[in-house]
Scaffold this motif. Structure first.
Motif, PDB file in Angstrom:
ATOM      1  N   CYS A 103     -39.339  -1.877  81.245  1.00  0.00           N
ATOM      2  CA  CYS A 103     -41.175  -1.893  81.542  1.00  0.00           C
ATOM      3  C   CYS A 103     -41.323  -2.500  82.026  1.00  0.00           C
ATOM      4  O   CYS A 103     -40.883  -3.999  82.045  1.00  0.00           O
ATOM      5  CB  CYS A 103     -41.066  -1.186  79.281  1.00  0.00           C
ATOM      6  SG  CYS A 103     -42.340  -1.234  79.007  1.00  0.00           S
ATOM      7  N   LEU A 148     -47.165   0.178  80.710  1.00  0.00           N
ATOM      8  CA  LEU A 148     -47.824  -0.534  79.785  1.00  0.00           C
ATOM      9  C   LEU A 148     -49.089  -1.257  79.977  1.00  0.00           C
ATOM     10  O   LEU A 148     -48.752  -2.467  81.398  1.00  0.00           O
ATOM     11  CB  LEU A 148     -47.366  -1.875  78.087  1.00  0.00           C
ATOM     12  CG  LEU A 148     -46.306  -0.924  77.730  1.00  0.00           C
ATOM     13  CD1 LEU A 148     -45.731  -1.950  77.214  1.00  0.00           C
ATOM     14  CD2 LEU A 148     -46.562   0.396  77.153  1.00  0.00           C
ATOM     15  N   VAL A 169     -53.839   6.034  81.221  1.00  0.00           N
ATOM     16  CA  VAL A 169     -53.152   5.974  81.003  1.00  0.00           C
ATOM     17  C   VAL A 169     -53.221   7.273  81.220  1.00  0.00           C
ATOM     18  O   VAL A 169     -51.733   8.384  82.170  1.00  0.00           O
ATOM     19  CB  VAL A 169     -52.841   6.920  79.555  1.00  0.00           C
ATOM     20  CG1 VAL A 169     -52.294   7.969  78.688  1.00  0.00           C
ATOM     21  CG2 VAL A 169     -53.361   5.659  78.428  1.00  0.00           C
ATOM     22  N   GLN A 203     -48.167   4.572  80.844  1.00  0.00           N
ATOM     23  CA  GLN A 203     -47.492   5.687  79.329  1.00  0.00           C
ATOM     24  C   GLN A 203     -48.586   4.480  78.660  1.00  0.00           C
ATOM     25  O   GLN A 203     -48.401   5.717  77.190  1.00  0.00           O
ATOM     26  CB  GLN A 203     -45.532   4.685  78.790  1.00  0.00           C
ATOM     27  CG  GLN A 203     -44.914   5.676  79.363  1.00  0.00           C
ATOM     28  CD  GLN A 203     -44.675   5.920  80.748  1.00  0.00           C
ATOM     29  OE1 GLN A 203     -44.785   4.565  81.597  1.00  0.00           O
ATOM     30  NE2 GLN A 203     -45.333   7.160  81.645  1.00  0.00           N
ATOM     31  N   ASP A 204     -48.681   4.035  77.902  1.00  0.00           N
ATOM     32  CA  ASP A 204     -49.751   3.420  77.174  1.00  0.00           C
ATOM     33  C   ASP A 204     -50.733   1.643  77.359  1.00  0.00           C
ATOM     34  O   ASP A 204     -50.472   1.446  78.452  1.00  0.00           O
ATOM     35  CB  ASP A 204     -49.312   3.380  75.688  1.00  0.00           C
ATOM     36  CG  ASP A 204     -49.582   3.051  74.512  1.00  0.00           C
ATOM     37  OD1 ASP A 204     -51.004   3.640  74.200  1.00  0.00           O
ATOM     38  OD2 ASP A 204     -49.286   2.942  73.173  1.00  0.00           O
ATOM     39  N   LEU A 229     -52.699  -2.070  75.545  1.00  0.00           N
ATOM     40  CA  LEU A 229     -53.041  -2.566  74.787  1.00  0.00           C
ATOM     41  C   LEU A 229     -53.974  -3.321  74.774  1.00  0.00           C
ATOM     42  O   LEU A 229     -54.340  -3.596  75.819  1.00  0.00           O
ATOM     43  CB  LEU A 229     -51.664  -3.120  74.570  1.00  0.00           C
ATOM     44  CG  LEU A 229     -50.361  -2.735  74.383  1.00  0.00           C
ATOM     45  CD1 LEU A 229     -48.796  -3.345  74.729  1.00  0.00           C
ATOM     46  CD2 LEU A 229     -50.495  -2.579  73.227  1.00  0.00           C
ATOM     47  N   ALA A 231     -44.753  -1.226  71.159  1.00  0.00           N
ATOM     48  CA  ALA A 231     -45.066  -0.377  72.663  1.00  0.00           C
ATOM     49  C   ALA A 231     -44.532  -0.294  73.322  1.00  0.00           C
ATOM     50  O   ALA A 231     -44.360   1.012  74.534  1.00  0.00           O
ATOM     51  CB  ALA A 231     -46.277  -0.372  72.718  1.00  0.00           C
ATOM     52  N   TYR A 237     -41.530   2.578  72.045  1.00  0.00           N
ATOM     53  CA  TYR A 237     -42.210   3.820  72.262  1.00  0.00           C
ATOM     54  C   TYR A 237     -42.110   4.437  74.273  1.00  0.00           C
ATOM     55  O   TYR A 237     -42.096   5.570  74.435  1.00  0.00           O
ATOM     56  CB  TYR A 237     -43.699   3.772  71.982  1.00  0.00           C
ATOM     57  CG  TYR A 237     -44.873   4.887  71.767  1.00  0.00           C
ATOM     58  CD1 TYR A 237     -44.605   6.543  71.513  1.00  0.00           C
ATOM     59  CD2 TYR A 237     -45.904   5.099  73.270  1.00  0.00           C
ATOM     60  CE1 TYR A 237     -45.198   7.440  72.128  1.00  0.00           C
ATOM     61  CE2 TYR A 237     -46.275   5.761  73.560  1.00  0.00           C
ATOM     62  CZ  TYR A 237     -46.009   7.122  73.110  1.00  0.00           C
ATOM     63  OH  TYR A 237     -47.354   8.433  72.869  1.00  0.00           O
ATOM     64  N   ALA A 238     -42.687   3.748  74.371  1.00  0.00           N
ATOM     65  CA  ALA A 238     -42.296   3.397  76.902  1.00  0.00           C
ATOM     66  C   ALA A 238     -41.459   3.798  77.235  1.00  0.00           C
ATOM     67  O   ALA A 238     -41.976   5.050  77.880  1.00  0.00           O
ATOM     68  CB  ALA A 238     -44.175   2.590  77.119  1.00  0.00           C
ATOM     69  N   ARG A 263     -41.102   7.730  75.890  1.00  0.00           N
ATOM     70  CA  ARG A 263     -42.005   8.602  76.673  1.00  0.00           C
ATOM     71  C   ARG A 263     -41.253   8.540  78.202  1.00  0.00           C
ATOM     72  O   ARG A 263     -40.937   9.461  78.314  1.00  0.00           O
ATOM     73  CB  ARG A 263     -42.839   7.933  76.496  1.00  0.00           C
ATOM     74  CG  ARG A 263     -44.112   8.544  76.666  1.00  0.00           C
ATOM     75  CD  ARG A 263     -45.450   9.085  76.709  1.00  0.00           C
ATOM     76  NE  ARG A 263     -46.575   9.606  76.994  1.00  0.00           N
ATOM     77  CZ  ARG A 263     -48.250   9.166  76.766  1.00  0.00           C
ATOM     78  NH1 ARG A 263     -48.523   8.398  76.166  1.00  0.00           N
ATOM     79  NH2 ARG A 263     -48.785  10.060  77.333  1.00  0.00           N
TER      80      ARG A 263
END
Length: 434
Positions: free
Chosen positions: A81, A129, A144, A149-150, A152, A165, A168-169, A172
């Protein structure tokens, strides 16, 4: 406890002390853990990344980069990530990046997400992220939409939130890649179907009482076409012409040459050529179109009289067709005195042999991919005798037409213990009198 992102000193990029220490020589490799690449150039040290743990309570490894040049160097396969600080200065992304293909504008009025777009370009398979201030929520949402992916918010950053996060990222991104591959596979299948309809022949038998069936299976993995080719046409005088051929080799050049020879055969046949004259002209086409002089092609041509009871047969280094009649065992047509494969001898000749078919019959033309498969794990191959025996068993079970061809190719694959390595083409012409 919050752990500051390590500041860069004498070296441009580092891996955080949160990483698992290197294994001792000859020690067993440790279980793989998640790795986070942080891209930020905060000279005041304002950005801190909390201590983060993965689902197994292992510390997530951190790497940091001050600009895109360093990020590209640290972007190895073990990175799962990327955390990008959207406040990253455009000048910092280009620092020390002489010759870089990307020049990010320093004016914030120009695309503020240019750095993110570049990260997505150099890391298309990594989860991303973005980190921003809560007051900049609109730009975070846009990030996004661009492909992150997201997002913060910096003021809300803590270890639990960041750990969740990241997981999840990563998941996803995996789901997105899987969905993309599925859509790509469906699109490729649709394109292949359209290509197949265009490249494989559409038999021209209008006005004939003959029935036609064919099976085609390329030997190359995921290939649409191989070097085998076939065709069937009916000329204005009522004669039905059929042929099947095989270009030596299995690459795309051989497949393309097979298509060229098939189209040339159809054009020459509709122009009235037959037998030796037709094959001689096809050899000239092959000699002009083949990628190298070592390439040759085998060919079998059959011309069936308008009443369907007689045929002329020419073989150019190709296996003889198989004929079956009611009340008799299927057998190979005579193949003595056949000519050489096309492209081997400059002045070769291909004698046309007369064959009596009778009133009711089935004629099967095939390529050697059907008979060269192995039987079990040994070196023994199916061969023509084995094929004839196999066809007779299927005929005794009442199979005909498409069912006969499908059962024959399926059994040849089963005997081989898996997919046949060579291309396979089979054509079946049938006539019932009365």
């Amino acid at each position: 406890m919050a752990v500051p992102v390590p500041r860069q000193r004498d070296i441009p990029a580092t891996e955080s002390a949160q990483a698992t220490p290197p294994a001792a020589p000859h020690a067993s490799p440790p279980q793989a853990s998640l790795t986070l690449l942080v891209i930020e150039d905060d000279p005041a040290g304002g950005l801190t990344v909390p201590e983060i743990l993965d689902a197994d309570r292992h510390r997530i490894r951190l790497r940091t980069a001050r600009n895109l040049t360093e990020a590209a160097r640290l972007l190895t396969q073990d990175v799962h990530c990327i955390l990008l600080d959207l406040s990253l200065d455009g000048t910092g992304s280009a620092a020390g990046a002489s010759g870089s293909r990307t020049a990010v504008a320093t004016d914030t009025a120009v695309d503020q997400l240019a750095i993110l777009r570049e990260v997505l370009r150099i890391a298309p398979r990594h989860a991303v992220l973005v980190l921003t201030a809560e007051a900049d929520a609109e730009r975070a949402a846009e990030a996004v939409r661009v492909g992150a992916q997201d997002f913060l918010f910096r003021d809300e950053l803590d270890g639990r939130l960041l750990s969740r996060a990241i997981r999840y990222a990563v998941e996803r991104k995996r789901a997105d890649i899987a969905q993309y591959k599925l859509a790509e596979s469906k699109l490729r299948a649709q394109e292949n179907a359209r290509l197949e309809r265009g490249l494989l022949p559409n038999p021209l038998l209008e006005g004939s009482d003959l029935r036609f069936a064919a099976r085609y299976r390329p030997g190359r993995s995921r290939a649409l076409l191989g070097g085998d080719f076939y065709d069937t046409v009916r000329t204005p005088d009522g004669t039905v012409h059929a042929m099947i051929g095989d270009v030596c080799g299995h690459g795309p050049d051989e497949a393309a040459l097979g298509v060229e020879l098939r189209i040339a055969w159809r054009a020459l046949t509709l122009a009235g050529l037959c037998g030796d004259e037709l094959l001689s002209t096809l050899q000239e086409v092959l000699e002009v179109e083949r990628p190298c002089e070592e390439i040759f092609a085998t060919l079998c041509t059959v011309d069936i009289s308008p009443d369907g009871r007689r045929a002329g047969l020419c073989l150019a280094g190709h296996p003889a067709p198989l004929i079956s009649r009611p009340g008799r065992r299927a057998q190979l047509l005579p193949y003595e005195n056949s000519g050489p494969a096309l492209g081997l001898l400059p002045k070769a000749r291909w004698p046309r042999r007369h064959v009596e078919l009778g009133g009711t019959w089935s004629l099967m033309l095939y390529t050697d991919g059907l008979i060269e498969g192995r039987i079990g794990e040994g070196r023994e191959r199916l061969g023509q005798d084995g094929m004839v025996e196999m066809i007779n068993r299927h005929l005794d079970c009442g199979l005909s037409g498409e069912g006969l061809l499908e059962a024959s190719v399926t059994e040849a694959r089963r005997l081989n213990g898996g997919e046949l390595t060579d291309d396979v083409a089979v054509v079946l012409l049938s006539r019932t009198e009365g």
